[in-house]
Scaffold this motif. Structure first.
Motif, PDB file in Angstrom:
ATOM      1  N   LEU A   1       6.045  18.089  -7.214  1.00 51.44           N
ATOM      2  CA  LEU A   1       5.049  17.048  -6.947  1.00 51.44           C
ATOM      3  C   LEU A   1       5.333  15.781  -7.753  1.00 51.44           C
ATOM      4  O   LEU A   1       5.261  14.664  -7.223  1.00 51.44           O
ATOM      5  N   VAL A   2       5.664  15.939  -9.005  1.00 58.64           N
ATOM      6  CA  VAL A   2       5.922  14.771  -9.854  1.00 58.64           C
ATOM      7  C   VAL A   2       7.182  14.043  -9.398  1.00 58.64           C
ATOM      8  O   VAL A   2       7.211  12.807  -9.330  1.00 58.64           O
ATOM      9  N   ILE A   3       8.227  14.803  -9.073  1.00 66.11           N
ATOM     10  CA  ILE A   3       9.464  14.173  -8.591  1.00 66.11           C
ATOM     11  C   ILE A   3       9.222  13.464  -7.268  1.00 66.11           C
ATOM     12  O   ILE A   3       9.663  12.326  -7.054  1.00 66.11           O
TER      13      ILE A   3
ATOM     14  N   SER B   1       0.866  -1.186   0.000  1.00 63.59           N
ATOM     15  CA  SER B   1       0.000   0.000   0.000  1.00 63.59           C
ATOM     16  C   SER B   1       0.898   1.230   0.000  1.00 63.59           C
ATOM     17  O   SER B   1       2.032   1.205   0.500  1.00 63.59           O
ATOM     18  N   LEU B   2       0.412   2.304  -0.549  1.00 62.14           N
ATOM     19  CA  LEU B   2       1.219   3.509  -0.648  1.00 62.14           C
ATOM     20  C   LEU B   2       1.329   4.187   0.710  1.00 62.14           C
ATOM     21  O   LEU B   2       0.347   4.233   1.469  1.00 62.14           O
ATOM     22  N   PRO B   3       2.498   4.731   1.027  1.00 62.07           N
ATOM     23  CA  PRO B   3       2.641   5.460   2.295  1.00 62.07           C
ATOM     24  C   PRO B   3       1.760   6.703   2.300  1.00 62.07           C
ATOM     25  O   PRO B   3       1.379   7.219   1.241  1.00 62.07           O
ATOM     26  N   ALA B   4       1.474   7.185   3.503  1.00 65.05           N
ATOM     27  CA  ALA B   4       0.564   8.331   3.655  1.00 65.05           C
ATOM     28  C   ALA B   4       1.065   9.541   2.880  1.00 65.05           C
ATOM     29  O   ALA B   4       0.274  10.285   2.287  1.00 65.05           O
ATOM     30  N   VAL B   5       2.381   9.751   2.874  1.00 62.38           N
ATOM     31  CA  VAL B   5       2.926  10.909   2.168  1.00 62.38           C
ATOM     32  C   VAL B   5       2.653  10.795   0.671  1.00 62.38           C
ATOM     33  O   VAL B   5       2.258  11.772   0.015  1.00 62.38           O
ATOM     34  N   ALA B   6       2.833   9.590   0.139  1.00 60.69           N
ATOM     35  CA  ALA B   6       2.582   9.390  -1.294  1.00 60.69           C
ATOM     36  C   ALA B   6       1.114   9.636  -1.624  1.00 60.69           C
ATOM     37  O   ALA B   6       0.787  10.255  -2.639  1.00 60.69           O
TER      38      ALA B   6
ATOM     39  N   GLU C   1      -2.835  13.211  -4.142  1.00 55.58           N
ATOM     40  CA  GLU C   1      -4.009  14.081  -3.984  1.00 55.58           C
ATOM     41  C   GLU C   1      -3.695  15.501  -4.442  1.00 55.58           C
ATOM     42  O   GLU C   1      -4.476  16.135  -5.168  1.00 55.58           O
ATOM     43  N   MET C   2      -2.524  15.994  -4.046  1.00 61.04           N
ATOM     44  CA  MET C   2      -2.141  17.353  -4.447  1.00 61.04           C
ATOM     45  C   MET C   2      -1.806  17.409  -5.944  1.00 61.04           C
ATOM     46  O   MET C   2      -2.069  18.426  -6.598  1.00 61.04           O
ATOM     47  N   ALA C   3      -1.229  16.325  -6.479  1.00 57.83           N
ATOM     48  CA  ALA C   3      -0.901  16.300  -7.912  1.00 57.83           C
ATOM     49  C   ALA C   3      -2.165  16.367  -8.765  1.00 57.83           C
ATOM     50  O   ALA C   3      -2.140  16.862  -9.891  1.00 57.83           O
ATOM     51  N   ASN C   4      -3.281  15.872  -8.221  1.00 58.00           N
ATOM     52  CA  ASN C   4      -4.555  15.920  -8.941  1.00 58.00           C
ATOM     53  C   ASN C   4      -5.309  17.223  -8.715  1.00 58.00           C
ATOM     54  O   ASN C   4      -6.386  17.419  -9.285  1.00 58.00           O
ATOM     55  N   ASP C   5      -4.742  18.096  -7.853  1.00 60.88           N
ATOM     56  CA  ASP C   5      -5.379  19.373  -7.536  1.00 60.88           C
ATOM     57  C   ASP C   5      -4.646  20.504  -8.254  1.00 60.88           C
ATOM     58  O   ASP C   5      -3.508  20.820  -7.911  1.00 60.88           O
ATOM     59  N   PRO C   6      -5.269  21.117  -9.268  1.00 60.13           N
ATOM     60  CA  PRO C   6      -4.580  22.184 -10.008  1.00 60.13           C
ATOM     61  C   PRO C   6      -4.303  23.428  -9.148  1.00 60.13           C
ATOM     62  O   PRO C   6      -3.465  24.242  -9.510  1.00 60.13           O
ATOM     63  N   ASP C   7      -4.965  23.532  -8.002  1.00 58.48           N
ATOM     64  CA  ASP C   7      -4.776  24.696  -7.129  1.00 58.48           C
ATOM     65  C   ASP C   7      -3.987  24.345  -5.871  1.00 58.48           C
ATOM     66  O   ASP C   7      -4.159  24.970  -4.814  1.00 58.48           O
ATOM     67  N   ALA C   8      -3.144  23.312  -5.975  1.00 60.21           N
ATOM     68  CA  ALA C   8      -2.375  22.884  -4.802  1.00 60.21           C
ATOM     69  C   ALA C   8      -1.562  24.039  -4.232  1.00 60.21           C
ATOM     70  O   ALA C   8      -0.905  24.775  -4.962  1.00 60.21           O
ATOM     71  N   ASP C   9      -1.594  24.183  -2.920  1.00 59.82           N
ATOM     72  CA  ASP C   9      -0.916  25.285  -2.236  1.00 59.82           C
ATOM     73  C   ASP C   9       0.551  24.942  -2.016  1.00 59.82           C
ATOM     74  O   ASP C   9       0.883  23.854  -1.526  1.00 59.82           O
ATOM     75  N   ILE C  10       1.431  25.861  -2.390  1.00 61.08           N
ATOM     76  CA  ILE C  10       2.869  25.607  -2.273  1.00 61.08           C
ATOM     77  C   ILE C  10       3.293  25.332  -0.832  1.00 61.08           C
ATOM     78  O   ILE C  10       4.152  24.508  -0.556  1.00 61.08           O
ATOM     79  N   GLY C  11       2.633  26.011   0.100  1.00 55.88           N
ATOM     80  CA  GLY C  11       2.950  25.798   1.516  1.00 55.88           C
ATOM     81  C   GLY C  11       2.601  24.399   1.962  1.00 55.88           C
ATOM     82  O   GLY C  11       3.377  23.740   2.674  1.00 55.88           O
ATOM     83  N   ALA C  12       1.443  23.895   1.491  1.00 55.42           N
ATOM     84  CA  ALA C  12       1.025  22.539   1.850  1.00 55.42           C
ATOM     85  C   ALA C  12       1.956  21.511   1.231  1.00 55.42           C
ATOM     86  O   ALA C  12       2.293  20.490   1.846  1.00 55.42           O
ATOM     87  N   VAL C  13       2.387  21.776   0.020  1.00 55.93           N
ATOM     88  CA  VAL C  13       3.328  20.874  -0.645  1.00 55.93           C
ATOM     89  C   VAL C  13       4.602  20.744   0.181  1.00 55.93           C
ATOM     90  O   VAL C  13       5.071  19.639   0.466  1.00 55.93           O
ATOM     91  N   CYS C  14       5.151  21.852   0.578  1.00 55.18           N
ATOM     92  CA  CYS C  14       6.391  21.841   1.368  1.00 55.18           C
ATOM     93  C   CYS C  14       6.179  21.132   2.703  1.00 55.18           C
ATOM     94  O   CYS C  14       7.034  20.366   3.170  1.00 55.18           O
ATOM     95  N   GLN C  15       5.014  21.378   3.303  1.00 59.16           N
ATOM     96  CA  GLN C  15       4.733  20.800   4.615  1.00 59.16           C
ATOM     97  C   GLN C  15       4.712  19.277   4.554  1.00 59.16           C
ATOM     98  O   GLN C  15       5.346  18.601   5.381  1.00 59.16           O
ATOM     99  N   TYR C  16       3.989  18.726   3.574  1.00 61.09           N
ATOM    100  CA  TYR C  16       3.858  17.274   3.525  1.00 61.09           C
ATOM    101  C   TYR C  16       5.154  16.590   3.106  1.00 61.09           C
ATOM    102  O   TYR C  16       5.479  15.509   3.604  1.00 61.09           O
ATOM    103  N   ILE C  17       5.890  17.214   2.212  1.00 58.12           N
ATOM    104  CA  ILE C  17       7.171  16.621   1.832  1.00 58.12           C
ATOM    105  C   ILE C  17       8.138  16.633   3.002  1.00 58.12           C
ATOM    106  O   ILE C  17       8.894  15.677   3.216  1.00 58.12           O
ATOM    107  N   SER C  18       8.082  17.694   3.811  1.00 60.33           N
ATOM    108  CA  SER C  18       8.985  17.816   4.964  1.00 60.33           C
ATOM    109  C   SER C  18       8.717  16.754   6.018  1.00 60.33           C
ATOM    110  O   SER C  18       9.577  16.471   6.857  1.00 60.33           O
ATOM    111  N   LEU C  19       7.521  16.146   5.977  1.00 58.66           N
ATOM    112  CA  LEU C  19       7.205  15.106   6.952  1.00 58.66           C
ATOM    113  C   LEU C  19       8.011  13.834   6.723  1.00 58.66           C
ATOM    114  O   LEU C  19       8.126  12.993   7.614  1.00 58.66           O
ATOM    115  N   ASP C  20       8.558  13.697   5.541  1.00 59.11           N
ATOM    116  CA  ASP C  20       9.330  12.497   5.201  1.00 59.11           C
ATOM    117  C   ASP C  20      10.784  12.908   4.981  1.00 59.11           C
ATOM    118  O   ASP C  20      11.135  13.447   3.928  1.00 59.11           O
ATOM    119  N   PRO C  21      11.660  12.651   5.962  1.00 63.08           N
ATOM    120  CA  PRO C  21      13.061  13.093   5.847  1.00 63.08           C
ATOM    121  C   PRO C  21      13.772  12.510   4.627  1.00 63.08           C
ATOM    122  O   PRO C  21      14.566  13.194   3.983  1.00 63.08           O
TER     123      PRO C  21
END
Length: 488
Positions: free
Chosen positions: A85-87, A18-23, A28-48
Motif C-alpha cells: 500500500l505504501v509503495i 487531483s489524485l487519480p481514483a486508484v490513488a 482509503e485502504m492505507a487508513n484502514d487497519p483491516d484492509a483486505d488483501i484481495g481488495a488491495v490486489c484488485q484495485y492495484i490491478s486496475l492500473d497497469p
C-alpha cells in the motif's frame, strides 16, 4: 500555523492536480487497519502502470527477496499488505504529480530538479532506516518523497509572490524562514495542509511537518521525522557532492538529529549507491550522472574525515575554555604552566606570569547585577586577547582573577605589554541599559622564573610569587602593577 487566507487559496486552487481514483482508493485502504488483501490486489490491478511498477519494485535489490513475483498477489505475499500500500501510494502520487508539471514562471522553478531532489530524499530516508535497522523503510520512502510537497503547492497557488522568495536563496533552511516571514507559514505547514486534504495517513503527514522543526532529544532514539530531517541534507549532498557547504550542513544535521558520526554517514551513502539504479529505473528519472556516482563515496569519506577532525578539535577547545568569557580554564592553565615551566628549567629560558585581579568587582555585581558583571568580564578578556601573542595563555583563574602565561619572556620584556593591558582595562567603558557607564581597573602581580631561579623550584612557587606581588599591588592602592622582588 497556516492562516485562513492561505488555506482558502489552497482549497480553491484548481491548478493542483487531483489524485487519480486508484490513488484515492489506496489512501482509503492505507487508513484502514483491516484492509483486505484481495481488495488491495484488485484495485492495484486496475492500473497497469502501477501494477508493473509494483512488480518491478518487489523484484529489485531493495527488498532482497529470493523469490520472484510474477503477479500482484505474489508481490503482496513477498512484501506484505502495508508495504504494498505504501509503495503503491508513493508511485501513484508522484506519477500523478509528475504528469502535471508546475508552470515554470520566469524559469525560476524546475520541476525536474524538484523531483530529482524528492526522489533522492526518499532514497536517503530509506537508506537511513536500513542502516538503523528500522522496520518502516517504506514509510520513510513515501515520507521522503512528499515532505517538501508544500514547495510545489506554493508555486501553484501564488507563482509570482512565491517566485521572488524562492529565487532569493538556494538554502532550504533560509527559504523556510523567508516563507514564514513573508507568508506567515512555511512550505512544511502548507504541505501538511495539502497532505491532510488528500487524506494521507496522519503519521506520514505529521512526520513531514515535524521533520522541519527542532531536533528531538536523542534519548527517544531514531524516529520517522528525525530520519526525514537528515534525509533532506543527504539528498542535497548526494545531488551536489562538489559543494562543500552541503557536507557541512549534512554533518551538522546528522549530529543534531541522530547523533551520527562520519563512519555511519559513509555507510548510509553506500546504501544509497546500491539502491540508486533501482530507484532511477522505477521512477524513470536520472538522479545522478553515472560517471560521478563512483566518486561520491570517495569524496564523502574525505570531507567527513575533515569535518570529524574539526569537530573533535572544537570539542577539545570547548573543554579547555571558560564558558562565560572564552579564556582558558584553570585546568588548562595548570597544564600549560607545568609544561612551560619544565621547558624553562630544562633550557634555561625566561618565563613570566601575571595574575590580573579586577578591583572592587563585587561592587559591580551588587550595583548592576550579575548580567552586567558577566558582560564586563567578557569585555576584559577580549581586551587582553586582542593584545597578547598567539603563544601566550590567558586563563580565568578565579571569579574575577585571570592568569597570563608569557613563555620565553623575561619580566623586563613583559613590562610594556602588562602596562598596556592595565591601561586598556581602565579604558573600558561598558554601557549598561543605555544609561549607566561601568568602568573597572585592575591590579596585577608579576613574577618571573629566570630572575629568581634559585627560589622558584616548581610552578606553584611561581604562582605564589605572582600572588604575593598582586597582594602588594592591592595594598599600594589598586590599579597598580607590582613585580615580585624575591622576598616573601
Amino acid at each position: 500555523m497556516i492562516d485562513d487566507a492561505l488555506k482558502r487559496r489552497l482549497n480553491h486552487c484548481t491548478a493542483l492536480p487531483s489524485l487519480p481514483a486508484v490513488a484515492v482508493k489506496i489512501i482509503e485502504m492505507a487508513n484502514d487497519p483491516d484492509a483486505d488483501i484481495g481488495a488491495v490486489c484488485q484495485y492495484i490491478s486496475l492500473d497497469p502502470v502501477l501494477s508493473a511498477k509494483l512488480l518491478r519494485t518487489a523484484n529489485t535489490p531493495l527488498y532482497k527477496s529470493r523469490r520472484v513475483a510474477t503477479n500482484i498477489r505474489q508481490a503482496v505475499s513477498i512484501l506484505g499488505t502495508h508495504t504494498v500500500l505504501v509503495i503503491a501510494l508513493s508511485f501513484s502520487l508522484t506519477h500523478s504529480l509528475m504528469k502535471n508539471p508546475v508552470p515554470n514562471h520566469g524559469a525560476v522553478f524546475d520541476s525536474t530538479i524538484f523531483w530529482r531532489r524528492s526522489i533522492a530524499s526518499a532514497l536517503a530516508a530509506r537508506a537511513l532506516g536500513e542502516k538503523l535497522e528500522l522496520s518502516y523503510l517504506d514509510d520513510l520512502f513515501l515520507a521522503g518523497l512528499i515532505q517538501e510537497i508544500g514547495i510545489l503547492a506554493f508555486w501553484v497557488i501564488m507563482p509570482e509572490e512565491y517566485g521572488k522568495v524562492f529565487a532569493s536563496t538556494s538554502d532550504h533552511d533560509v527559504l523556510l524562514n523567508s516563507e514564514r516571514e513573508v507568508f506567515g507559514a512555511g512550505h512544511d505547514e502548507l504541505g501538511y495542509a495539502l497532505l491532510k486534504r488528500w487524506h494521507i495517513p496522519d503519521y506520514i503527514a505529521l512526520s513531514c511537518i515535524n521533520s522541519h522543526s527542532q531536533p528531538e532529544p536523542k534519548s527517544l532514539g531514531p524516529t520517522l521525522q528525525s530520519c526525514l530531517a537528515v534525509s533532506r541534507y543527504l539528498a542535497d549532498y548526494f545531488l551536489y557532492p562538489h559543494e562543500a557547504e552541503k557536507m557541512t550542513a549534512l554533518n551538522q544535521a546528522a549530529q543534531d538529529w541522530l547523533g551520527f558520526d562520519a563512519n555511519v554517514l559513509i555507510d548510509v551513502i553506500k546504501i544509497m549507491e546500491v539502491g540508486l539504479n533501482a530507484v532511477e529505473d522505477l521512477f524513470e528519472m536520472n538522479i545522478h550522472d553515472p560517471a560521478e556516482v563512483s566518486g561520491i563515496l570517495a569524496e564523502a569519506k574525505e570531507l567527513l574525515m575533515i569535518h570529524d577532525l574539526s569537530r573533535m578539535r572544537d570539542l577539545e577547545d570547548k573543554s579547555q575554555r571558560d564558558g562565560l568569557t572564552g579564556a582558558y580554564n584553570r585546568t588548562y592553565f595548570d597544564e600549560t604552566l607545568r609544561r612551560e615551566f619544565n621547558l624553562a628549567v630544562q633550557y634555561n629560558l625566561p618565563l613570566t606570569i601575571a595574575i590580573i585581579d579586577l578591583d572592587h568587582f563585587k561592587n559591580v555585581n551588587d550595583t548592576y547585577g550579575h548580567v552586567a558583571g558577566d558582560s564586563l568580564l567578557a569585555m576584559v578578556v577580549k581586551t587582553v586577547f586582542d593584545q597578547i601573542r598567539q603563544d601566550d595563555t590567558l586563563s580565568r583563574y578565579g571569579g574575577e582573577e585571570f592568569a597570563l602565561i608569557l613563555p620565553g619572556t623575561a619580566v623586563a620584556a613583559s613590562r610594556n605589554l602588562i602596562a598596556r593591558l592595565k591601561d586598556s582595562i581602565a579604558e573600558i567603558a561598558y554601557k549598561f541599559d543605555g544609561r549607566s557607564t561601568i568602568r573597572i581597573t585592575a591590579s596585577i602581580g608579576v613574577a618571573g622564573y629566570l630572575e629568581n631561579a634559585a627560589q622558584i623550584r616548581d610552578p606553584r612557587d611561581l604562582i605564589k610569587a605572582a600572588d604575593s606581588a598582586l597582594y602588594a599591588a592591592k595594598h599600594a592602592g589598586r590599579n597598580q602593577i607590582m613585580e615580585w622582588d624575591g622576598n616573601a
